[in-house]
Scaffold this motif. Structure first.
Motif, PDB file in Angstrom:
ATOM      1  N   ASN A 146      32.227  -7.542  33.457  1.00 14.56           N
ATOM      2  CA  ASN A 146      32.953  -6.990  34.504  1.00 14.56           C
ATOM      3  C   ASN A 146      33.467  -5.601  34.253  1.00 14.56           C
ATOM      4  N   ARG A 180      29.603  -6.528  36.948  1.00 12.67           N
ATOM      5  CA  ARG A 180      29.708  -7.039  38.122  1.00 12.67           C
ATOM      6  C   ARG A 180      31.014  -6.516  38.625  1.00 12.67           C
ATOM      7  N   ASP A 181      31.054  -6.205  40.130  1.00 13.16           N
ATOM      8  CA  ASP A 181      32.224  -5.873  40.895  1.00 13.16           C
ATOM      9  C   ASP A 181      32.323  -6.692  42.016  1.00 13.16           C
ATOM     10  N   LYS A 182      33.324  -6.494  42.652  1.00 10.31           N
ATOM     11  CA  LYS A 182      33.585  -7.173  43.856  1.00 10.31           C
ATOM     12  C   LYS A 182      32.404  -7.022  44.878  1.00 10.31           C
ATOM     13  N   GLU A 183      31.805  -5.845  44.946  1.00 11.53           N
ATOM     14  CA  GLU A 183      30.869  -5.616  46.100  1.00 11.53           C
ATOM     15  C   GLU A 183      29.679  -6.109  45.531  1.00 11.53           C
TER      16      GLU A 183
END
Length: 94
Positions: free
Chosen positions: A25, A49-52
């Motif tokens: 992340n 991995r990101d929120k978007e």
């Protein structure tokens, strides 16, 4: 039922063609950047991995110089130290 490889569209790839990627992340990516950068230099792809969504982190090896990139590909067949056209024959235009 489809097998996992077929679901991902990997039916034509051999297992040696599939490069496993490290997943992390953004917080861990920033915290352990030097470690992740070393893995990318060794050829590993890091998925962040990101929120978007997902981002891929890989190493790109730049060319050392333009001359080095062109070495062996450019051949000079004439003497370029002398003018190739007389002074009045050269008319630049913008």
């Amino acid at each position: 039922m489809k097998r996992p490889r077929e679901m991902l569209g990997l039916t034509n790839l051999k297992m040696s063609d599939v490069v496993l990627a490290m997943e992390t992340n953004t917080r861990t990516f920033l915290r352990d950047f030097t470690t992740i950068k070393a893995k990318a230099r060794k050829g590993e792809t890091v998925r962040v991995r990101d929120k978007e969504g997902w981002f891929l982190f890989t190493a790109a090896v730049p060319k050392r110089s333009l001359l080095g990139a062109a070495r062996g590909k450019i051949a000079f067949h004439d003497d370029l130290t002398k003018p190739t056209l007389p002074g009045d024959a050269w008319k630049p235009s913008l």
